[in-house]
Motif scaffolding. Structure first.
Motif, mmCIF file in Angstrom:
data_model
loop_
_atom_site.group_PDB
_atom_site.id
_atom_site.type_symbol
_atom_site.label_atom_id
_atom_site.label_comp_id
_atom_site.label_asym_id
_atom_site.label_seq_id
_atom_site.Cartn_x
_atom_site.Cartn_y
_atom_site.Cartn_z
ATOM 1 N N GLU A 151 0.835 -1.209 0.000
ATOM 2 C CA GLU A 151 0.000 0.000 0.000
ATOM 3 C C GLU A 151 0.865 1.252 0.000
ATOM 4 O O GLU A 151 0.615 2.188 -0.765
ATOM 5 C CB GLU A 151 -0.906 0.001 1.234
ATOM 6 C CG GLU A 151 -1.741 1.249 1.371
ATOM 7 C CD GLU A 151 -2.535 1.274 2.664
ATOM 8 O OE1 GLU A 151 -2.828 2.381 3.132
ATOM 9 O OE2 GLU A 151 -2.860 0.198 3.211
ATOM 10 N N SER A 152 1.895 1.264 0.823
ATOM 11 C CA SER A 152 2.772 2.421 0.889
ATOM 12 C C SER A 152 3.534 2.621 -0.415
ATOM 13 O O SER A 152 3.660 3.738 -0.905
ATOM 14 C CB SER A 152 3.768 2.265 2.042
ATOM 15 O OG SER A 152 4.677 3.342 2.054
ATOM 16 N N ALA A 153 4.030 1.520 -0.980
ATOM 17 C CA ALA A 153 4.800 1.609 -2.221
ATOM 18 C C ALA A 153 3.948 2.126 -3.374
ATOM 19 O O ALA A 153 4.419 2.903 -4.201
ATOM 20 C CB ALA A 153 5.392 0.250 -2.567
ATOM 21 N N VAL A 154 2.682 1.714 -3.421
ATOM 22 C CA VAL A 154 1.802 2.107 -4.530
ATOM 23 C C VAL A 154 1.157 3.467 -4.287
ATOM 24 O O VAL A 154 1.142 4.326 -5.163
ATOM 25 C CB VAL A 154 0.706 1.035 -4.755
ATOM 26 C CG1 VAL A 154 -0.319 1.503 -5.773
ATOM 27 C CG2 VAL A 154 1.342 -0.272 -5.202
ATOM 28 N N CYS B 195 10.309 0.608 15.536
ATOM 29 C CA CYS B 195 11.029 1.568 16.378
ATOM 30 C C CYS B 195 10.305 2.911 16.481
ATOM 31 O O CYS B 195 10.717 3.780 17.233
ATOM 32 C CB CYS B 195 12.436 1.797 15.832
ATOM 33 S SG CYS B 195 12.469 2.617 14.230
ATOM 34 N N GLY B 196 9.220 3.081 15.720
ATOM 35 C CA GLY B 196 8.448 4.315 15.774
ATOM 36 C C GLY B 196 8.693 5.271 14.625
ATOM 37 O O GLY B 196 7.994 6.268 14.488
ATOM 38 N N GLU B 197 9.677 5.012 13.789
ATOM 39 C CA GLU B 197 9.954 5.877 12.638
ATOM 40 C C GLU B 197 8.785 5.793 11.654
ATOM 41 O O GLU B 197 8.219 4.728 11.431
ATOM 42 C CB GLU B 197 11.244 5.468 11.938
ATOM 43 C CG GLU B 197 12.475 5.617 12.792
ATOM 44 C CD GLU B 197 12.798 7.059 13.133
ATOM 45 O OE1 GLU B 197 12.513 7.959 12.308
ATOM 46 O OE2 GLU B 197 13.333 7.279 14.224
ATOM 47 N N VAL B 198 8.450 6.927 11.035
ATOM 48 C CA VAL B 198 7.357 6.997 10.074
ATOM 49 C C VAL B 198 7.930 7.486 8.744
ATOM 50 O O VAL B 198 8.626 8.504 8.701
ATOM 51 C CB VAL B 198 6.257 7.969 10.563
ATOM 52 C CG1 VAL B 198 5.134 8.074 9.558
ATOM 53 C CG2 VAL B 198 5.737 7.528 11.929
ATOM 54 N N PHE B 199 7.619 6.765 7.643
ATOM 55 C CA PHE B 199 8.196 7.094 6.346
ATOM 56 C C PHE B 199 7.440 6.351 5.245
ATOM 57 O O PHE B 199 6.786 5.349 5.512
ATOM 58 C CB PHE B 199 9.684 6.717 6.298
ATOM 59 C CG PHE B 199 9.933 5.279 6.676
ATOM 60 C CD1 PHE B 199 9.995 4.295 5.711
ATOM 61 C CD2 PHE B 199 10.059 4.910 8.001
ATOM 62 C CE1 PHE B 199 10.194 2.969 6.053
ATOM 63 C CE2 PHE B 199 10.261 3.592 8.362
ATOM 64 C CZ PHE B 199 10.326 2.619 7.385
ATOM 65 N N PRO B 200 7.536 6.798 3.982
ATOM 66 C CA PRO B 200 6.956 6.044 2.865
ATOM 67 C C PRO B 200 7.935 4.956 2.399
ATOM 68 O O PRO B 200 9.148 5.128 2.486
ATOM 69 C CB PRO B 200 6.778 7.103 1.775
ATOM 70 C CG PRO B 200 7.863 8.092 2.052
ATOM 71 C CD PRO B 200 8.036 8.103 3.553
ATOM 72 N N VAL B 201 7.409 3.849 1.912
ATOM 73 C CA VAL B 201 8.242 2.772 1.386
ATOM 74 C C VAL B 201 8.754 3.172 0.005
ATOM 75 O O VAL B 201 7.970 3.575 -0.851
ATOM 76 C CB VAL B 201 7.451 1.455 1.288
ATOM 77 C CG1 VAL B 201 8.269 0.379 0.590
ATOM 78 C CG2 VAL B 201 7.028 0.989 2.667
#
Length: 78
Positions: free
Chosen positions: A37-40, A49-55
């Protein structure tokens, strides 16, 4: 818990060795069902670890793993 290792895209996670290599310093564990979902769609994922980011890419075997994600994952397996 299903997880897969993926890249964190922040500049802080990149190795600055004087080259133009954009290899991340660490890859993170996230819920497996959120990766596609993130990649598309470009949505963000939350690593263990709590980090938030797009794939943006997947880790290759032997890639360095975030020590915080690894520690949390090991605790969840118990």
């Amino acid at each position: 818990m299903d997880t897969q290792t993926i890249e964190r895209t922040d500049a802080d996670e990149r190795v600055d060795d004087g080259t133009d290599d954009d290899t991340p310093k660490f890859f993170h564990y996230v819920k497996k069902d959120k990766i596609a979902e993130s990649a598309v769609m470009g949505t963000h994922v939350v690593a263990l670890c709590g980090e938030v980011f797009p794939v943006t890419r997947s880790a290759k075997p032997g890639s360095p793993v975030c020590p915080d994600c690894k520690r949390v994952y090991e605790q969840l397996k118990k």
